[in-house]
Design a protein around this motif. Structure first.
Motif, mmCIF file in Angstrom:
data_model
loop_
_atom_site.group_PDB
_atom_site.id
_atom_site.type_symbol
_atom_site.label_atom_id
_atom_site.label_comp_id
_atom_site.label_asym_id
_atom_site.label_seq_id
_atom_site.Cartn_x
_atom_site.Cartn_y
_atom_site.Cartn_z
ATOM 1 N N CYS B 72 -24.309 -20.317 -7.690
ATOM 2 C CA CYS B 72 -23.353 -21.380 -8.039
ATOM 3 C C CYS B 72 -24.093 -22.650 -8.458
ATOM 4 O O CYS B 72 -24.830 -23.223 -7.666
ATOM 5 C CB CYS B 72 -22.459 -21.679 -6.835
ATOM 6 N N PRO B 74 -23.273 -25.925 -9.073
ATOM 7 C CA PRO B 74 -23.161 -27.163 -8.289
ATOM 8 C C PRO B 74 -23.204 -26.938 -6.792
ATOM 9 O O PRO B 74 -23.007 -27.881 -6.036
ATOM 10 C CB PRO B 74 -21.802 -27.710 -8.709
ATOM 11 N N CYS B 107 -16.442 -27.640 -7.452
ATOM 12 C CA CYS B 107 -16.459 -26.482 -8.347
ATOM 13 C C CYS B 107 -16.138 -26.901 -9.772
ATOM 14 O O CYS B 107 -15.257 -27.713 -10.014
ATOM 15 C CB CYS B 107 -15.425 -25.473 -7.877
ATOM 16 N N MET B 108 -16.885 -26.330 -10.743
ATOM 17 C CA MET B 108 -16.651 -26.698 -12.132
ATOM 18 C C MET B 108 -16.030 -25.550 -12.915
ATOM 19 O O MET B 108 -16.077 -25.534 -14.137
ATOM 20 C CB MET B 108 -17.947 -27.149 -12.776
ATOM 21 N N CYS B 110 -16.894 -22.521 -13.555
ATOM 22 C CA CYS B 110 -17.760 -21.920 -14.563
ATOM 23 C C CYS B 110 -17.694 -20.402 -14.531
ATOM 24 O O CYS B 110 -18.181 -19.755 -15.446
ATOM 25 C CB CYS B 110 -19.188 -22.361 -14.355
ATOM 26 N N GLN B 111 -17.170 -19.834 -13.483
ATOM 27 C CA GLN B 111 -16.995 -18.388 -13.366
ATOM 28 C C GLN B 111 -18.306 -17.644 -13.102
ATOM 29 O O GLN B 111 -18.341 -16.409 -13.107
ATOM 30 C CB GLN B 111 -16.325 -17.823 -14.625
ATOM 31 N N CYS B 113 -19.968 -17.360 -10.342
ATOM 32 C CA CYS B 113 -19.867 -16.590 -9.098
ATOM 33 C C CYS B 113 -19.198 -15.256 -9.351
ATOM 34 O O CYS B 113 -19.638 -14.216 -8.844
ATOM 35 C CB CYS B 113 -19.120 -17.388 -8.041
HETATM 36 S S1 SF4 Z 1 -16.810 -21.102 -10.565
HETATM 37 FE FE1 SF4 Z 1 -17.983 -20.217 -8.918
HETATM 38 S S2 SF4 Z 1 -20.118 -20.484 -9.500
HETATM 39 FE FE2 SF4 Z 1 -18.913 -21.835 -10.785
HETATM 40 S S3 SF4 Z 1 -18.916 -23.762 -9.697
HETATM 41 FE FE3 SF4 Z 1 -17.078 -22.703 -9.036
HETATM 42 S S4 SF4 Z 1 -17.672 -21.621 -7.220
HETATM 43 FE FE4 SF4 Z 1 -19.563 -22.228 -8.223
#
Ligand code: SF4
Ligand code: SF4
Lengths: 393, 207
Positions: B72, B74, B107-108, B110-111, B113
């Motif tokens: 992840c 961030p 969380c941004m 970004c997918q 994870c």
């Molecule tokens: S989508 Fe997943 S990897 Fe991306 S920032 Fe959020 S928790 Fe972290």
């Protein structure tokens, strides 16, 4: 009866003032009038923010505010609560005293102009015999407030915004005053009350408003353009060009001080609109002299005209994009200023020519021909060229 | 002449102004909480943990391998691995996350994870009405708030979920086949062994 309705506020004030001891009467009368002006125009400010957001929304095919209260009418209250409860941030390097005083001075300066505005028959705070002069003098205090705000914030955006604002306001102050001089020439008086009284006469059903003369019409349009620039409204809202200098001179203001800037700007706009009404649109006089219209009180006409002008301001804001700095200056010095100077001449000629269609022809052409010539000259100077992109091919 | 264009523009805005009161199709605004656009399948907001039916504690696919926590960008995932193992939905003993928190204020979306999880245990949600009075607790999603069923996953991203289900089913079938083959091989070997054993002492006896 119609007299009573027309004078109801004046009579109420006299009655209230009569209740206090004689020594305190002048003070009491002043306080009453000032409080009334502040309350009425602050309410008008609230209504205008709602109208503006609604109107702009509809022009852009949106609804505008529609959540707080019926038709979003309580939106100004919500906005007020929001700005009151927001954190008031002062930059650490700012000059605190000046930073605090700037919005206060702005609101005070914009309110001072109302002292000479005749809102209705006998409804003027002070009938100065140099009323118009006084109005423009206190109006230029706003420039000082703007520069105080920009200077004390210690931010490059604030300072640049203030410089722009000053440049713009001073450039348009000249045509603003020159455009109103024609009225003073014709009326032969600087007192706002006698200017309105002069226009409140009728031939047949038509009033003698100054806007119904060639020089008056030109003066009115030029005055309104200059007033738009003076009050920093779109399309002359360069001092707050978000894309270049954020919010201009009030970048570093937040919370209630920010709201005060807004209040000051709108109140100033109402004041200049009120001045335009006084000078050109016959102040509180009715647009037709029908006997069945006489029961409508004089202050109603004033506020109807004011609201109409506010609508035009909103309409313009919804239509025009922001000017560039050089376009702004060119407009002021190459078009508006020569037009106002020529207009002085036109008004003089109008005064000395005998009444008749010849006078209309001469003066009308003296307005239209220079307008066409000047605008075509401005168009010629505009060089349009294909822009070459060196790096993005 | 100056002002011609301005008048034209003002006529246009006036037309829009009055038109918006006359014809409703001009107004494109959606009155959001009451009216909603249909959900777009490719939309994504924040991650959630997929559970294979039944009790969410039991059925969580996540095995606390902590790959997503490491990947992840961030660093908004916090996992504490369990000390013991528990049977998962397939009855296999696995580690499980004792704590699994995602701070969606960080969380941004970004997918990453979801991309890196080898167990298809974490996927992207579409729920975006997440505003809360509590800026810390309200936006820190714990294991329970993250756990959502596979049916829910199928309902928000049907295509993707079907592919995942097919892959998982295929894997399971392969594993079962392998297990069966292994079991068969084992039983065959045992049978062979069993057949061979009695002979041995016989061989050895004469010596
Ligand atoms: S989508 Fe997943 S990897 Fe991306 S920032 Fe959020 S928790 Fe972290
Ligand atoms: S969600 Fe996936 S990657 Fe993250 S710990 Fe669980 S199994 Fe591992």
């Amino acid at each position: 009866m119609t007299q009573a309705i027309d004078q109801i506020f004046v009579l109420t004030k006299h009655w209230l003032v009569g209740l206090v001891p004689v020594g305190a009467q002048p003070l009491c009368s002043a306080i009453l009038s000032v409080a009334a002006i502040i309350i009425v125009f602050a309410t008008l400010f609230a209504i205008t923010t709602w109208l503006e957001r609604k109107g702009l929304g509809r022009m852009q095919n949106r609804y505008g505010p529609n959540r707080v209260g019926p038709f979003g009418l309580l939106q100004p209250i919500a906005d007020g609560v929001k700005s009151l409860t927001k954190e008031d941030i002062v930059p650490i390097t700012a000059d605190h005293a000046v930073h605090f005083l700037a919005p206060v001075l702005l609101v005070a300066a914009s309110l001072m102009g109302y002292a000479v505005l005749p809102i209705g028959r006998n409804m003027v705070l002070v009938n100065l015999n140099a009323g118009v002069l006084y109005f423009f003098a206190v109006g230029s205090l706003m420039e000082l407030a703007v520069f105080m705000a920009g200077w004390s914030s210690r931010s490059k955006y604030s300072l640049l915004g203030a410089m722009r604002a000053i440049a713009q306001m001073i450039s348009y102050e000249v045509p603003l005053v020159l455009a109103s001089i024609v009225v003073i020439m014709q009326a032969g008086s600087l007192s706002t009350v006698s200017i309105v009284n002069m226009q409140a006469t009728y031939s047949g059903i038509w009033p003698h408003w100054f806007v119904f003369t060639p020089w008056g019409f030109a003066g009115f349009v030029l005055f309104m353009v200059a007033a738009t620039a003076e009050s920093n409204r779109s399309p002359f809202d360069l001092p707050e060009g978000e894309s270049e200098i954020i919010a201009g001179y009030y970048t570093e203001y937040s919370g209630f001080k920010f709201a005060l800037f807004f209040l000051g700007e709108y109140i100033g706009m109402f004041a200049t609109s009120g001045m335009a009404i006084t000078l050109f649109l016959g102040g509180w006089s009715a647009p037709f002299s029908f006997s069945f219209l006489t029961w409508i009180p004089s202050y109603f006409w004033f506020f109807a005209k004011l609201l109409a002008l506010i609508m035009v301001f909103i309409w313009i804001r919804g239509t025009l994009p922001r000017l560039r700095m050089d376009q702004l200056m060119n407009l002021a010095w190459e078009f508006i200023l020569p037009m106002t100077l020529l207009n002085l001449l036109t008004a003089g000629i109008w005064h000395f020519m005998p009444a008749g269609s010849l006078r209309w022809l001469v003066c009308g052409s003296m307005v239209v021909v220079p307008c066409i010539l000047l605008s075509s000259r401005m168009k010629h100077k505009k060089k349009l060229q294909v822009r070459i992109y060196h790096y993005s091919e | 002449m100056i002002g011609e264009g301005i008048l034209k523009g003002m006529a246009e805005t006036a037309r829009n102004f009055f038109g918006s009161y006359v014809s409703k199709d001009r107004l494109v605004t959606l009155q959001y909480p009451e009216q909603r656009d249909p959900q777009i399948e490719a939309a994504r907001s924040f991650p959630f943990l997929v559970c294979d039916g039944g009790d969410w504690q039991q059925a969580m696919r996540c095995v606390a391998c902590q790959i997503c926590e490491k990947e992840c960008p961030p660093k908004c995932i916090f996992i504490e691995k369990s000390k013991d193992k528990k049977p998962d939905a397939n009855g296999k003993l696995q580690f499980y996350p004792a704590v699994f928190n995602i701070d969606i204020s960080v969380c941004m979306s970004c997918q990453i994870c979801a991309e890196v999880c080898p167990f298809d245990a974490i996927k992207m949600d579409v729920d975006h009405d997440l505003s809360s009075d509590d800026r810390f607790g309200g936006l820190l999603l714990n294991k329970q708030r993250l756990a959502k069923s596979n049916e829910y996953y199928n309902s928000i991203h049907p295509t993707e979920a079907a592919a995942v289900d097919a892959r998982l089913a295929g894997e399971r079938a392969r594993q079962e086949a392998k297990a069966k083959a292994a079991a068969e091989a084992k039983s065959a070997a045992e049978a062979k062994l069993a057949a061979a054993t009695p002979v041995q002492p016989a061989i050895g006896e004469p010596r």
